[in-house]
Design a protein around this motif. Structure first.
Motif, PDB file in Angstrom:
ATOM      1  N   ARG A  23       0.830  -1.204   0.000  1.00  0.00           N
ATOM      2  CA  ARG A  23       0.000   0.000   0.000  1.00  0.00           C
ATOM      3  C   ARG A  23       0.875   1.268   0.000  1.00  0.00           C
ATOM      4  NH1 ARG A  23      -2.250   1.068   4.258  1.00  0.00           N
ATOM      5  NH2 ARG A  23      -1.261  -0.427   5.686  1.00  0.00           N
ATOM      6  N   ASP A  24       0.260   2.357  -0.396  1.00  0.00           N
ATOM      7  CA  ASP A  24       0.924   3.669  -0.398  1.00  0.00           C
ATOM      8  C   ASP A  24       2.269   3.614  -1.108  1.00  0.00           C
ATOM      9  OD1 ASP A  24      -1.245   4.586   1.068  1.00  0.00           O
ATOM     10  OD2 ASP A  24      -0.226   4.304   2.987  1.00  0.00           O
ATOM     11  N   VAL A  25       2.270   2.969  -2.261  1.00  0.00           N
ATOM     12  CA  VAL A  25       3.507   2.818  -3.025  1.00  0.00           C
ATOM     13  C   VAL A  25       3.768   4.090  -3.821  1.00  0.00           C
ATOM     14  CG1 VAL A  25       4.704   1.485  -4.796  1.00  0.00           C
ATOM     15  CG2 VAL A  25       3.163   0.325  -3.182  1.00  0.00           C
ATOM     16  N   ASN A  26       4.957   4.645  -3.638  1.00  0.00           N
ATOM     17  CA  ASN A  26       5.376   5.822  -4.395  1.00  0.00           C
ATOM     18  C   ASN A  26       6.769   5.573  -4.957  1.00  0.00           C
ATOM     19  OD1 ASN A  26       3.232   7.933  -3.984  1.00  0.00           O
ATOM     20  ND2 ASN A  26       3.694   7.423  -1.842  1.00  0.00           N
ATOM     21  N   ILE A  27       6.932   5.715  -6.249  1.00  0.00           N
ATOM     22  CA  ILE A  27       8.225   5.524  -6.895  1.00  0.00           C
ATOM     23  C   ILE A  27       8.478   6.719  -7.810  1.00  0.00           C
ATOM     24  CG2 ILE A  27       9.597   4.091  -8.461  1.00  0.00           C
ATOM     25  CD1 ILE A  27       8.024   1.690  -7.502  1.00  0.00           C
ATOM     26  N   ARG A  28       9.679   7.312  -7.673  1.00  0.00           N
ATOM     27  CA  ARG A  28      10.040   8.483  -8.461  1.00  0.00           C
ATOM     28  C   ARG A  28      11.360   8.220  -9.188  1.00  0.00           C
ATOM     29  NH1 ARG A  28       8.228   9.482  -3.618  1.00  0.00           N
ATOM     30  NH2 ARG A  28      10.326   9.530  -2.690  1.00  0.00           N
ATOM     31  N   LEU A  29      11.371   8.513 -10.460  1.00  0.00           N
ATOM     32  CA  LEU A  29      12.556   8.313 -11.283  1.00  0.00           C
ATOM     33  C   LEU A  29      12.839   9.590 -12.061  1.00  0.00           C
ATOM     34  CD1 LEU A  29      14.753   6.562 -12.639  1.00  0.00           C
ATOM     35  CD2 LEU A  29      13.009   5.879 -14.326  1.00  0.00           C
ATOM     36  N   SER A  30      14.093  10.041 -11.995  1.00  0.00           N
ATOM     37  CA  SER A  30      14.498  11.205 -12.780  1.00  0.00           C
ATOM     38  C   SER A  30      15.848  10.934 -13.433  1.00  0.00           C
ATOM     39  CB  SER A  30      14.587  12.459 -11.898  1.00  0.00           C
ATOM     40  OG  SER A  30      15.577  12.308 -10.897  1.00  0.00           O
TER      41      SER A  30
END
Length: 373
Positions: free
Chosen positions: A18-25
């Motif tokens: 749950r509440d999965v957040n993934i950020r890629l830059s």
């Protein structure tokens, strides 16, 4: 967002994160990946991670960078099932922080801090004993790759089990190519260890064969070791060189076959494959050998230097200055014991000087088992 994960190689059902957040830059050859998630209850509480990497998509084998990961309330049984060597299994929870250094797309080093609670370590059940339960197992570690091997350092290690807490300690292991390139060299250093606890863990693992496990069950070693150093060189499954040194306190073993029981030994030791030296400095030591003495020998103080040496046809154990002191008397002994390699009868040469004691009690300190009637 919510992510469901199904591992076809596992029998359990889908896991929901749950509440999965993934950020890629990405900025040219610089890449940043971050994320966090609430874990399924079977795995723990939460994880988060961050990776900062540099590299070209055309040269994936040359990437460099650092990775950080943190886990809270991790359920060790679920994360380690089938992955712990030597037939061990873990239960309990842990908080874990990891820092990894990546060079040329390979793990160059891994550091971490861990704090476990309710930890249980179980083996194959060879000994029939209950799992070892730790009320505290905290510490930090660093693994790093070397030119020809690797090195592991653990420090600030705090251990408490069975109502007993160890002094804060550390240990290290290093493996690499032996000097001259002939075989592998292992080096280890242990600041402090409880032999009773180590015995319980080792007796239920696959590290020992059946014969060694039986010997360990008979001997039941206890005591504490300090500043132990080990070094060996092996090749082709054979040990060619071996050396060790360290201190010990409260050392004891049960009787095993014709070998006597001892308790309360303290001192230092250093040796190699062909021989070594023990410097005894013991208080309240005891020897129980019904093959030699009619009653157990108890010493308020036992001190002296004992040497052993392997020859082609025998093992020789000798001392020139073994001093014993108790309420009955004081003794100084010169002893030489030769044990033939072919299983023949041992040869004992013993000279004992008695002083400052009760003469009527001298008989119990003589080796009646090998003396003529």
């Amino acid at each position: 967002s919510t992510v469901s994960w199904t591992d076809v190689g596992e029998s359990r059902g889908a896991l929901r994160f749950r509440d999965v957040n993934i950020r890629l830059s990405n900025r040219g050859d610089r890449h940043r990946l971050e994320g966090e998630a609430v874990l399924p209850g079977a795995l723990g509480q939460a994880v988060r991670f961050s990776a900062h990497l540099t590299g070209s998509l055309q040269h994936l084998q040359k990437w460099q960078g650092a990775v950080y990961a943190q886990g809270q309330g991790l359920r060790l049984g679920a994360w380690t099932a089938g992955r712990v060597p030597a037939g061990l299994s873990l239960a309990g929870t842990a908080n874990l922080s990891l820092w990894a250094d990546v060079r040329d797309s390979r793990l160059a080093s891994l550091s971490g801090v861990t704090a476990a609670s309710g930890l249980e370590v179980a083996g194959r059940g060879h000994s029939g004993a209950d799992p070892v339960r730790f009320s505290t197992l905290d510490g930090r570690f660093r693994w790093q790759r070397a030119a020809s091997g690797w090195r592991l350092d653990v420090d600030r290690l705090q251990v408490a089990a069975g109502g007993t807490a160890w002094p804060q300690t550390a240990f290290s292991v290093a493996v690499g190519t032996a000097p001259g390139g002939d075989g592998r060299q292992w080096r280890a250093r242990v600041g402090y260890g409880d032999l009773g606890l180590v015995r319980r863990l080792a007796a239920d693992t696959d590290l020992l064969n059946v014969g060694l496990r039986r010997s360990l069950a008979q001997l039941q070693p206890v005591g504490h070791i300090r500043d132990l150093q080990l070094a060996l060189v092996e090749s082709g499954g054979k040990i060619h060189r071996f050396g060790f040194q360290g201190g010990f306190r409260g050392l004891g073993v049960h009787r095993w076959g014709r070998y006597p029981a001892v308790a309360g030994l303290g001192g230092t030791v250093h040796g190699a494959l062909d021989g070594g030296v023990v410097a005894l400095d013991s208080n309240q030591a005891a020897l129980d050998d019904p093959h030699l003495f009619s009653v157990p020998i108890v010493a308020d103080k036992l001190a002296g230097t004992v040497r052993w040496q392997r020859y082609g046809d025998r093992l020789r154990v000798q001392t020139r200055d073994l001093d014993m002191d108790n309420q009955d008397l004081q003794t100084r002994s010169r002893i030489r014991l030769d044990v033939p390699s072919d299983g023949g009868s041992p040869l004992l040469d013993m000279q004992v000087a008695f002083g400052d004691g009760d003469v009527s009690r001298v008989g119990r300190y003589l080796p009646e088992g090998i003396m003529p009637p």
